[in-house]
Design a protein around this motif. Structure first.
Motif, PDB file in Angstrom:
ATOM      1  N   PHE A   1      25.526  23.928 -31.905  1.00 15.80           N
ATOM      2  CA  PHE A   1      25.619  25.248 -32.302  1.00 15.80           C
ATOM      3  C   PHE A   1      24.451  25.947 -32.150  1.00 15.80           C
ATOM      4  O   PHE A   1      24.342  27.138 -32.932  1.00 15.80           O
ATOM      5  CB  PHE A   1      25.925  24.942 -33.950  1.00 15.80           C
ATOM      6  CG  PHE A   1      27.359  24.178 -34.300  1.00 15.80           C
ATOM      7  CD1 PHE A   1      28.483  25.079 -34.265  1.00 15.80           C
ATOM      8  CD2 PHE A   1      27.487  22.905 -34.309  1.00 15.80           C
ATOM      9  CE1 PHE A   1      29.695  24.466 -34.470  1.00 15.80           C
ATOM     10  CE2 PHE A   1      28.526  22.250 -34.746  1.00 15.80           C
ATOM     11  CZ  PHE A   1      29.694  22.985 -34.704  1.00 15.80           C
ATOM     12  N   ALA A   2      23.657  25.961 -31.364  1.00 14.48           N
ATOM     13  CA  ALA A   2      22.513  26.641 -30.811  1.00 14.48           C
ATOM     14  C   ALA A   2      22.975  28.078 -30.605  1.00 14.48           C
ATOM     15  O   ALA A   2      22.206  29.115 -30.715  1.00 14.48           O
ATOM     16  CB  ALA A   2      21.748  26.061 -29.868  1.00 14.48           C
ATOM     17  N   ASP A   3      24.086  28.325 -30.097  1.00 21.54           N
ATOM     18  CA  ASP A   3      24.707  29.748 -29.636  1.00 21.54           C
ATOM     19  C   ASP A   3      25.430  30.388 -30.572  1.00 21.54           C
ATOM     20  O   ASP A   3      26.225  31.270 -30.158  1.00 21.54           O
ATOM     21  CB  ASP A   3      25.223  29.442 -28.103  1.00 21.54           C
ATOM     22  CG  ASP A   3      26.506  28.533 -28.079  1.00 21.54           C
ATOM     23  OD1 ASP A   3      26.782  27.746 -29.295  1.00 21.54           O
ATOM     24  OD2 ASP A   3      27.296  28.700 -27.109  1.00 21.54           O
ATOM     25  N   ARG A   4      25.570  29.852 -31.808  1.00 22.84           N
ATOM     26  CA  ARG A   4      26.721  30.511 -32.692  1.00 22.84           C
ATOM     27  C   ARG A   4      25.901  30.352 -34.176  1.00 22.84           C
ATOM     28  O   ARG A   4      24.812  30.001 -34.221  1.00 22.84           O
ATOM     29  CB  ARG A   4      27.911  29.755 -32.640  1.00 22.84           C
ATOM     30  CG  ARG A   4      28.159  28.286 -33.303  1.00 22.84           C
ATOM     31  CD  ARG A   4      29.171  27.813 -32.666  1.00 22.84           C
ATOM     32  NE  ARG A   4      29.087  27.402 -31.630  1.00 22.84           N
ATOM     33  CZ  ARG A   4      30.254  26.963 -30.903  1.00 22.84           C
ATOM     34  NH1 ARG A   4      31.355  26.391 -31.456  1.00 22.84           N
ATOM     35  NH2 ARG A   4      30.271  26.537 -29.565  1.00 22.84           N
ATOM     36  N   VAL A   5      26.657  30.927 -35.009  1.00 27.09           N
ATOM     37  CA  VAL A   5      26.217  31.386 -36.578  1.00 27.09           C
ATOM     38  C   VAL A   5      26.809  29.992 -37.168  1.00 27.09           C
ATOM     39  O   VAL A   5      27.980  29.950 -37.499  1.00 27.09           O
ATOM     40  CB  VAL A   5      26.385  32.639 -36.939  1.00 27.09           C
ATOM     41  CG1 VAL A   5      26.025  32.878 -38.322  1.00 27.09           C
ATOM     42  CG2 VAL A   5      25.768  33.488 -35.986  1.00 27.09           C
ATOM     43  N   LEU A   6      26.045  29.349 -38.120  1.00 27.55           N
ATOM     44  CA  LEU A   6      26.474  28.487 -39.125  1.00 27.55           C
ATOM     45  C   LEU A   6      26.120  29.042 -40.416  1.00 27.55           C
ATOM     46  O   LEU A   6      24.884  29.482 -40.586  1.00 27.55           O
ATOM     47  CB  LEU A   6      25.768  27.267 -38.874  1.00 27.55           C
ATOM     48  CG  LEU A   6      26.249  26.014 -39.764  1.00 27.55           C
ATOM     49  CD1 LEU A   6      27.510  25.714 -39.778  1.00 27.55           C
ATOM     50  CD2 LEU A   6      25.274  24.585 -39.692  1.00 27.55           C
ATOM     51  N   VAL A   7      27.005  29.316 -41.314  1.00 33.84           N
ATOM     52  CA  VAL A   7      26.940  29.622 -42.823  1.00 33.84           C
ATOM     53  C   VAL A   7      27.193  28.633 -43.737  1.00 33.84           C
ATOM     54  O   VAL A   7      28.341  28.088 -43.643  1.00 33.84           O
ATOM     55  CB  VAL A   7      27.785  31.003 -43.202  1.00 33.84           C
ATOM     56  CG1 VAL A   7      27.538  31.343 -44.533  1.00 33.84           C
ATOM     57  CG2 VAL A   7      27.806  32.051 -41.778  1.00 33.84           C
ATOM     58  N   VAL A   8      26.223  28.222 -44.376  1.00 28.38           N
ATOM     59  CA  VAL A   8      26.418  26.698 -45.234  1.00 28.38           C
ATOM     60  C   VAL A   8      26.409  27.690 -46.930  1.00 28.38           C
ATOM     61  O   VAL A   8      25.556  28.197 -47.227  1.00 28.38           O
ATOM     62  CB  VAL A   8      25.376  25.942 -45.291  1.00 28.38           C
ATOM     63  CG1 VAL A   8      25.642  24.753 -46.168  1.00 28.38           C
ATOM     64  CG2 VAL A   8      25.116  25.410 -43.788  1.00 28.38           C
ATOM     65  N   LYS A   9      27.644  27.194 -47.391  1.00 23.58           N
ATOM     66  CA  LYS A   9      27.910  27.916 -48.815  1.00 23.58           C
ATOM     67  C   LYS A   9      27.468  26.783 -49.931  1.00 23.58           C
ATOM     68  O   LYS A   9      27.855  25.551 -49.648  1.00 23.58           O
ATOM     69  CB  LYS A   9      29.325  28.168 -48.987  1.00 23.58           C
ATOM     70  CG  LYS A   9      29.929  29.272 -47.927  1.00 23.58           C
ATOM     71  CD  LYS A   9      31.369  29.376 -48.366  1.00 23.58           C
ATOM     72  CE  LYS A   9      32.353  28.197 -47.653  1.00 23.58           C
ATOM     73  NZ  LYS A   9      33.546  28.390 -47.636  1.00 23.58           N
ATOM     74  N   ARG A  10      26.553  27.201 -50.783  1.00 25.58           N
ATOM     75  CA  ARG A  10      26.201  26.221 -51.488  1.00 25.58           C
ATOM     76  C   ARG A  10      26.347  26.412 -53.166  1.00 25.58           C
ATOM     77  O   ARG A  10      25.830  26.131 -54.151  1.00 25.58           O
ATOM     78  CB  ARG A  10      24.461  26.530 -51.776  1.00 25.58           C
ATOM     79  CG  ARG A  10      23.980  25.696 -50.310  1.00 25.58           C
ATOM     80  CD  ARG A  10      22.402  26.034 -50.180  1.00 25.58           C
ATOM     81  NE  ARG A  10      21.651  25.532 -49.098  1.00 25.58           N
ATOM     82  CZ  ARG A  10      20.435  25.742 -48.623  1.00 25.58           C
ATOM     83  NH1 ARG A  10      19.782  26.530 -49.254  1.00 25.58           N
ATOM     84  NH2 ARG A  10      20.256  24.900 -47.680  1.00 25.58           N
ATOM     85  N   GLY A  11      27.572  27.094 -53.417  1.00 26.91           N
ATOM     86  CA  GLY A  11      28.006  27.588 -54.788  1.00 26.91           C
ATOM     87  C   GLY A  11      27.142  28.114 -55.480  1.00 26.91           C
ATOM     88  O   GLY A  11      26.547  29.296 -54.949  1.00 26.91           O
ATOM     89  N   SER A  12      26.826  27.841 -56.534  1.00 26.17           N
ATOM     90  CA  SER A  12      25.977  28.658 -57.280  1.00 26.17           C
ATOM     91  C   SER A  12      24.545  28.551 -56.884  1.00 26.17           C
ATOM     92  O   SER A  12      23.753  29.568 -57.491  1.00 26.17           O
ATOM     93  CB  SER A  12      25.783  27.947 -59.045  1.00 26.17           C
ATOM     94  OG  SER A  12      25.410  26.767 -58.785  1.00 26.17           O
ATOM     95  N   ASP A  13      24.232  28.016 -56.043  1.00 19.87           N
ATOM     96  CA  ASP A  13      22.824  27.948 -55.320  1.00 19.87           C
ATOM     97  C   ASP A  13      22.810  28.937 -54.336  1.00 19.87           C
ATOM     98  O   ASP A  13      21.704  28.821 -53.510  1.00 19.87           O
ATOM     99  CB  ASP A  13      22.290  26.640 -54.927  1.00 19.87           C
ATOM    100  CG  ASP A  13      22.406  25.688 -56.175  1.00 19.87           C
ATOM    101  OD1 ASP A  13      21.634  26.385 -56.997  1.00 19.87           O
ATOM    102  OD2 ASP A  13      22.439  24.426 -56.090  1.00 19.87           O
ATOM    103  N   GLY A  14      23.816  29.704 -53.983  1.00 19.62           N
ATOM    104  CA  GLY A  14      23.849  30.913 -53.041  1.00 19.62           C
ATOM    105  C   GLY A  14      24.193  30.148 -51.835  1.00 19.62           C
ATOM    106  O   GLY A  14      25.114  29.529 -51.782  1.00 19.62           O
ATOM    107  N   ALA A  15      23.675  30.674 -50.379  1.00 23.22           N
ATOM    108  CA  ALA A  15      24.033  30.310 -49.260  1.00 23.22           C
ATOM    109  C   ALA A  15      22.868  30.347 -48.190  1.00 23.22           C
ATOM    110  O   ALA A  15      21.877  30.738 -48.410  1.00 23.22           O
ATOM    111  CB  ALA A  15      25.221  30.960 -48.776  1.00 23.22           C
TER     112      ALA A  15
END
Length: 293
Positions: free
Chosen positions: A200-214
């Motif tokens: 995944f080094a050539d793309r974007v990873l978005v990790v959602k953490r709920g109430s703790d943001g992202a």
């Protein structure tokens, strides 16, 4: 106006607010009941329409009353429905959403019509007429076809595969995706770590953490946002609103920090209200952000 194609599930939701989520051999009390359109692809399309983005949809419903109602709701907010397939003699998928007093959600559903779109049903000119493609949970081969068509045309592809990421082979769609959305649990289960490895080094990873943001990991930097302190009422659709806010902001300005802020704000607003379609308008989003500072 930017144009975004969303592809995936279009459901009819029955939301039951309960005093607590039921346990095995237990019983819960229903406090209220409401019905409305649902499904991640449809939810994102509706949220985008409120953020002044022109949405288009690829998905499927049955030819029953629920399908007609779902189609009418989408049409009323300006979603382009040329890619919404109506399947004869088939029921629209119905999801039963159990929401407890803390806003936590459990989901029951039937199969219905929401994965009737096959790769051959996808019109290449439809996919290649937009500025961004957003995939949600659906048939893996259809997701792959849409992603490949978009990639061949140089159109950015985002993918939020949802709860079934670990159970389905989405590898072909992932190969053609530029942005991957997942929650913390999905990141650990499927990617082994929430931080992008070499694949995944050539793309974007978005990790959602709920109430703790992202957090968003790009090939060159990592950005975090702590989220917004709201009292959760119903977390149904909050992840879809997050994706819509993130995409709309990214289309407006190539700024991942801003996209993360807008995504978290949209998710927080939806979580603080009842219903998966409680996403804000552009004006309401700007007002909410102004109140935070």
């Amino acid at each position: 106006m930017a144009r975004v194609l969303t592809a995936g599930h279009v459901n009819w939701d029955v939301t039951l607010r309960v005093d607590r989520l039921p346990e095995p051999d237990g019983e819960s009390r229903i406090l209220s009941q409401r019905t409305s359109g649902g499904g991640s692809a449809a939810n994102v399309a509706v949220a985008l329409s409120r953020l002044d983005v022109e949405p288009s949809l690829v998905g499927s419903v049955g030819d029953d009353e629920h399908g007609h109602l779902a189609r009418r709701e989408l049409d009323q907010v300006g979603v382009d429905l040329r890619g919404l397939l109506t399947v004869p003699d088939t029921e629209t998928t119905v999801k039963y959403l159990l929401v407890d007093e803390t806003g936590e959600v459990a989901v029951l559903g039937n199969d219905g019509a929401n994965e009737a779109v096959r790769p051959d049903d996808v019109a290449p000119e439809h996919v290649q007429s937009v500025d961004h493609v957003h995939l949600t949970s659906q048939r893996p081969d259809t997701a792959a076809r849409i992603a490949e068509l978009a990639a061949d045309a140089g159109i950015r592809v985002s993918f939020d595969p949802g709860r079934r990421l670990a159970d389905r082979d989405f590898s072909a769609a992932l190969d053609s995706s530029d942005v991957l959305f997942c929650n913390h649990r999905e990141a650990e289960t499927v990617l082994e770590t929430e931080y992008p490895g070499s694949e995944f080094a050539d793309r974007v990873l978005v990790v959602k953490r709920g109430s703790d943001g992202a957090v968003v990991h790009t090939p060159t930097a990592t950005y975090e946002h702590p989220g917004f302190g709201v009292e959760p009422v119903d977390t149904t659709g909050a992840g879809d609103a997050f994706a819509a806010g993130f995409i709309a902001a990214l289309l407006d300005a190539e700024d991942y920090e801003r996209a993360l802020e807008h995504g978290n704000a949209c998710g927080a607003i939806v979580a603080s209200r009842e219903g998966a379609r409680a996403s804000p308008s552009t004006e309401a989003l700007e007002s909410f952000l102004a109140e935070q500072f």
